[in-house]
Design an enzyme around this catalytic site. Structure first.
Site, PDB file in Angstrom:
ATOM      1  N   THR A  41      -2.587   4.718 -65.943  1.00  0.00           N
ATOM      2  CA  THR A  41      -3.316   3.553 -65.457  1.00  0.00           C
ATOM      3  C   THR A  41      -4.515   3.264 -66.354  1.00  0.00           C
ATOM      4  O   THR A  41      -4.769   2.120 -66.735  1.00  0.00           O
ATOM      5  CB  THR A  41      -3.806   3.818 -64.015  1.00  0.00           C
ATOM      6  OG1 THR A  41      -2.660   4.052 -63.190  1.00  0.00           O
ATOM      7  CG2 THR A  41      -4.603   2.650 -63.460  1.00  0.00           C
ATOM      8  N   GLU A 204     -17.633  -7.344 -48.597  1.00  0.00           N
ATOM      9  CA  GLU A 204     -17.683  -5.881 -48.470  1.00  0.00           C
ATOM     10  C   GLU A 204     -17.796  -5.500 -46.998  1.00  0.00           C
ATOM     11  O   GLU A 204     -18.595  -6.068 -46.260  1.00  0.00           O
ATOM     12  CB  GLU A 204     -18.856  -5.350 -49.292  1.00  0.00           C
ATOM     13  CG  GLU A 204     -19.311  -3.930 -48.988  1.00  0.00           C
ATOM     14  CD  GLU A 204     -18.264  -2.861 -49.249  1.00  0.00           C
ATOM     15  OE1 GLU A 204     -17.656  -2.856 -50.330  1.00  0.00           O
ATOM     16  OE2 GLU A 204     -18.049  -2.020 -48.346  1.00  0.00           O
ATOM     17  N   MET A 320     -12.305   9.683 -58.085  1.00  0.00           N
ATOM     18  CA  MET A 320     -11.152   9.180 -58.849  1.00  0.00           C
ATOM     19  C   MET A 320     -11.658   8.638 -60.180  1.00  0.00           C
ATOM     20  O   MET A 320     -11.806   7.435 -60.375  1.00  0.00           O
ATOM     21  CB  MET A 320     -10.434   8.115 -58.046  1.00  0.00           C
ATOM     22  CG  MET A 320      -9.670   8.698 -56.874  1.00  0.00           C
ATOM     23  SD  MET A 320      -8.735   7.438 -56.008  1.00  0.00           S
ATOM     24  CE  MET A 320      -7.496   8.420 -55.189  1.00  0.00           C
ATOM     25  N   HIS A 323     -12.539  10.917 -66.410  1.00  0.00           N
ATOM     26  CA  HIS A 323     -13.112  12.103 -67.070  1.00  0.00           C
ATOM     27  C   HIS A 323     -13.074  13.329 -66.180  1.00  0.00           C
ATOM     28  O   HIS A 323     -13.011  14.454 -66.675  1.00  0.00           O
ATOM     29  CB  HIS A 323     -14.538  11.824 -67.567  1.00  0.00           C
ATOM     30  CG  HIS A 323     -15.394  11.071 -66.602  1.00  0.00           C
ATOM     31  ND1 HIS A 323     -15.324   9.716 -66.453  1.00  0.00           N
ATOM     32  CD2 HIS A 323     -16.336  11.491 -65.719  1.00  0.00           C
ATOM     33  CE1 HIS A 323     -16.208   9.335 -65.531  1.00  0.00           C
ATOM     34  NE2 HIS A 323     -16.814  10.394 -65.064  1.00  0.00           N
ATOM     35  N   HIS A 446     -37.991   7.050 -81.582  1.00  0.00           N
ATOM     36  CA  HIS A 446     -38.588   5.753 -81.226  1.00  0.00           C
ATOM     37  C   HIS A 446     -38.139   4.711 -82.253  1.00  0.00           C
ATOM     38  O   HIS A 446     -38.133   4.998 -83.436  1.00  0.00           O
ATOM     39  CB  HIS A 446     -40.103   5.851 -81.238  1.00  0.00           C
ATOM     40  CG  HIS A 446     -40.773   4.537 -80.980  1.00  0.00           C
ATOM     41  ND1 HIS A 446     -40.814   3.958 -79.725  1.00  0.00           N
ATOM     42  CD2 HIS A 446     -41.375   3.657 -81.825  1.00  0.00           C
ATOM     43  CE1 HIS A 446     -41.444   2.797 -79.802  1.00  0.00           C
ATOM     44  NE2 HIS A 446     -41.786   2.581 -81.067  1.00  0.00           N
TER      45      HIS A 446
HETATM   46  P1  NAI Z   1     -14.230   1.905 -54.567  1.00  0.00           P
HETATM   47  O1  NAI Z   1     -14.029   3.046 -53.671  1.00  0.00           O
HETATM   48  O2  NAI Z   1     -15.147   2.027 -55.724  1.00  0.00           O
HETATM   49  O3  NAI Z   1     -14.772   0.656 -53.719  1.00  0.00           O
HETATM   50  C1  NAI Z   1     -14.061   0.113 -52.662  1.00  0.00           C
HETATM   51  C2  NAI Z   1     -15.013  -0.722 -51.827  1.00  0.00           C
HETATM   52  O4  NAI Z   1     -14.247  -1.437 -50.887  1.00  0.00           O
HETATM   53  C3  NAI Z   1     -16.009   0.109 -51.054  1.00  0.00           C
HETATM   54  O5  NAI Z   1     -17.290  -0.447 -51.217  1.00  0.00           O
HETATM   55  C4  NAI Z   1     -15.517  -0.004 -49.614  1.00  0.00           C
HETATM   56  O6  NAI Z   1     -16.547   0.077 -48.668  1.00  0.00           O
HETATM   57  C5  NAI Z   1     -14.885  -1.389 -49.626  1.00  0.00           C
HETATM   58  N1  NAI Z   1     -13.868  -1.615 -48.614  1.00  0.00           N
HETATM   59  C6  NAI Z   1     -12.944  -0.754 -48.141  1.00  0.00           C
HETATM   60  N2  NAI Z   1     -12.163  -1.361 -47.231  1.00  0.00           N
HETATM   61  C7  NAI Z   1     -12.586  -2.646 -47.129  1.00  0.00           C
HETATM   62  C8  NAI Z   1     -12.186  -3.760 -46.374  1.00  0.00           C
HETATM   63  N3  NAI Z   1     -11.168  -3.693 -45.536  1.00  0.00           N
HETATM   64  N4  NAI Z   1     -12.850  -4.930 -46.541  1.00  0.00           N
HETATM   65  C9  NAI Z   1     -13.899  -5.014 -47.395  1.00  0.00           C
HETATM   66  N5  NAI Z   1     -14.319  -3.974 -48.130  1.00  0.00           N
HETATM   67  C10 NAI Z   1     -13.678  -2.799 -48.017  1.00  0.00           C
HETATM   68  O7  NAI Z   1     -12.758   1.441 -54.987  1.00  0.00           O
HETATM   69  P2  NAI Z   1     -12.241   0.476 -56.143  1.00  0.00           P
HETATM   70  O8  NAI Z   1     -13.328  -0.423 -56.621  1.00  0.00           O
HETATM   71  O9  NAI Z   1     -10.995  -0.129 -55.617  1.00  0.00           O
HETATM   72  O10 NAI Z   1     -11.889   1.479 -57.286  1.00  0.00           O
HETATM   73  C11 NAI Z   1     -10.879   2.457 -57.079  1.00  0.00           C
HETATM   74  C12 NAI Z   1     -11.188   3.733 -57.794  1.00  0.00           C
HETATM   75  O11 NAI Z   1     -11.133   3.531 -59.180  1.00  0.00           O
HETATM   76  C13 NAI Z   1     -12.551   4.250 -57.446  1.00  0.00           C
HETATM   77  O12 NAI Z   1     -12.405   5.541 -56.940  1.00  0.00           O
HETATM   78  C14 NAI Z   1     -13.317   4.250 -58.723  1.00  0.00           C
HETATM   79  O13 NAI Z   1     -14.013   5.464 -58.870  1.00  0.00           O
HETATM   80  C15 NAI Z   1     -12.254   4.117 -59.803  1.00  0.00           C
HETATM   81  N6  NAI Z   1     -12.741   3.238 -60.859  1.00  0.00           N
HETATM   82  C16 NAI Z   1     -13.687   3.709 -61.699  1.00  0.00           C
HETATM   83  C17 NAI Z   1     -14.220   2.900 -62.668  1.00  0.00           C
HETATM   84  C18 NAI Z   1     -15.277   3.435 -63.551  1.00  0.00           C
HETATM   85  O14 NAI Z   1     -15.415   4.649 -63.647  1.00  0.00           O
HETATM   86  N7  NAI Z   1     -16.070   2.593 -64.170  1.00  0.00           N
HETATM   87  C19 NAI Z   1     -13.780   1.516 -62.832  1.00  0.00           C
HETATM   88  C20 NAI Z   1     -12.799   1.114 -61.877  1.00  0.00           C
HETATM   89  C21 NAI Z   1     -12.300   1.967 -60.941  1.00  0.00           C
END
Ligand code: NAI
Length: 467
Positions: A41, A204, A320, A323, A446
């Site tokens: 992914t 959210e 998730m 790294h 700096h």
């Molecule tokens: P996430 O867990 O970061 O966020 C999901 C959000 O959706 C939360 O704020 C939650 O409260 C909300 N939510 C849950 N059910 C809901 C509902 N029915 N209605 C409205 N809001 C709701 O999950 P996300 O953004 O889908 O990412 C998935 C995974 O992928 C995460 O675990 C993240 O760590 C990882 N990821 C990491 C990235 C990075 O390291 N930069 C970039 C993209 C994804």
């Protein structure tokens, strides 16, 4: 029958890194992958393509709105979305080919097909090219990652209602994009399409965005994103999505209950989390236990309930993050080779690639309070950092949390330019058990953004120089 010391299922950052590390240590390794390309992914439909689009959209935004201030007149800026997407695809290809090259270099055999575990030491692969092959394995590693969570009443078609996968390939900029979920994916993809011209509304469920992030940092992020034009409906749930020719009508309700409202948009991005992906892997038949959330149960050595089968990454509990999976992959490979592989879960940085970025490591203020740990906090704003001013990127701050008695760094939360890179300094400090004073007494070049980290460390002791 081909026989290996290790058969890895899944070639994402967890799986391919485990395969390479095991091969480096002299194990014979095969890695099974059902996609046509390696990298999982992350490389194909996650981290890498999203960062390519974040970079492109950031440049578009800069050319449209920031160049003028720098004295660069480019006339009117036009978006060529087809070219932007083509560049993203090339970046993905270069990365997936890179893993292919590394496999060849390390003599890891890539077996392209869908793997099923048919015994404690056997994986059957339905080959993409047709036919099947059974691989014999002294050890099997489940590194099958995760898949988007779906929402009842909101049917994903990857056209109008998309997950991150469809969100990376939209053929036009939506007029109004509604993002369900104010987490990592929602805020990053919302930023991409917002910069390219979409009106973006984030819905959210909770009364805050990014639930696991340090509260003050999350509030600051929301304020900055609002300034950029993103709007938020917190404490709101989506109960239904009706797709019409012209767009989608969402039915919303307050999370706490109350009257329903509707919201019209062109495209909906569902980003409400991910679930472990272990479908059709044969876990039940072979006796690999999973918890009620579908995560493979492992011990401290990543061993499942079947001793020859291991699991890492998004398929097991924990953050998730690519790294985290990589480090677990290395740890498993090293253990299989008789070494002492280990992952320090107290020091896993997390980064959100919005603009500005957010980088965190260690504990949040909320976690420290809940654990009853007395701490000191040192904060330094980027407005007071010379380099940030020169770069025209002064939003945000560095916050360092240290133990009140010992001064040991317990966590850091950075929102600001290059926060994802800056946070590595604190991760290293924490791995070495550094105190805030250790960071503060380290000479920082700096003018750099890192000086804000040094100043925050000084602020822990109440003595920043530039504030
Ligand atoms: P996430 O867990 O970061 O966020 C999901 C959000 O959706 C939360 O704020 C939650 O409260 C909300 N939510 C849950 N059910 C809901 C509902 N029915 N209605 C409205 N809001 C709701 O999950 P996300 O953004 O889908 O990412 C998935 C995974 O992928 C995460 O675990 C993240 O760590 C990882 N990821 C990491 C990235 C990075 O390291 N930069 C970039 C993209 C994804």
């Amino acid at each position: 029958m081909a026989s290996y010391d290790l058969v890895v299922i899944g070639s994402g950052p967890g799986g391919y890194v485990a395969a390479i590390r095991a091969a480096q240590l002299g194990l014979s390794v095969a890695c099974v992958e059902k996609r046509p390309t390696l990298g999982g992914t992350c490389l194909n439909i996650g981290c890498i393509p999203s960062k390519a689009l974040l970079q492109s959209s950031e440049r578009f935004e800069a050319a449209s709105h920031q160049f003028k201030e720098h004295g660069i007149d480019v006339g009117s800026v036009k978006l060529n979305l087809t070219q932007m997407m083509a560049r993203k695809d090339k970046v993905v290809e270069a990365n997936t080919k890179g893993v292919e090259f590394l496999f060849k270099k390390n003599k890891v055999r890539a077996v392209m097909g869908t793997g099923t575990i048919i015994g404690p030491n056997q994986v059957k692969v339905a080959l993409n090219a047709g036919g099947e092959e059974v691989l014999d394995a002294k050890a099997i590693l489940i590194a099958t990652g995760s898949d988007s969570v779906s929402l009842p009443g909101v049917t994903v078609d990857e056209q109008r209602i998309v997950t991150s996968t469809g969100g990376l390939t939209l053929s036009a900029v939506p007029k109004h994009l509604v993002v369900i979920g104010g987490g990592y994916i929602g805020l990053e993809m919302g930023s991409v399409w917002g910069r390219l011209g979409a009106k973006v509304t984030v819905v959210e469920y909770l009364d805050r965005i990014t639930p696991t992030m340090d509260g003050e940092t999350a509030k600051t992020l929301q304020r900055i994103l609002e300034k950029q034009g993103m709007s938020f409906q917190l404490g709101t749930k989506v109960v239904k999505a009706d797709t019409k020719k012209s767009g989608v009508t969402l039915t919303l309700e307050p999370a706490a209950g109350g009257a329903a409202t509707t919201l019209d948009c062109d495209v909906v991005l569902v980003a409400v989390g991910r679930r472990p992906y272990t479908d059709n892997l044969g876990l039940q038949a072979v006796g690999v236990a999973v918890d009620p959330r579908g995560r493979v149960t492992v011990d401290h050595h990543f061993r499942t309930s079947v001793p020859s089968i291991y699991a890492i990454g998004d398929a097991i509990p924990g953050a998730m993050l690519a790294h985290k999976a990589e480090d677990e992959g290395v740890a498993v490979a090293e253990q299989l080779a008789g070494k002492a592989g280990h992952v320090n879960y107290a020091v896993i940085p997390a980064v959100i690639y919005t603009s500005p970025e957010v980088g965190s490591v260690g504990q949040t203020e909320e976690e420290l309070k809940a654990a009853g740990i007395a701490y000191k906090s040192g904060k330094f704003p980027f407005t007071a950092n010379g380099r940030a001013r020169a770069n025209g990127m002064t939003d945000g701050f560095v916050k360092i949390l240290a133990d009140k008695t010992t001064d040991r760094v317990l966590g850091a939360h950075i929102i600001g330019p290059e926060a994802g890179t800056l946070i590595a300094e604190i991760a290293i400090a924490m791995e070495f058990g550094a105190s805030a004073e250790d960071v503060a007494r380290t000479c920082h070049a700096h003018p750099t953004l890192n000086e804000a980290v040094k100043e925050a460390a000084l602020a822990v002791d109440g003595r920043p120089i530039h504030m």
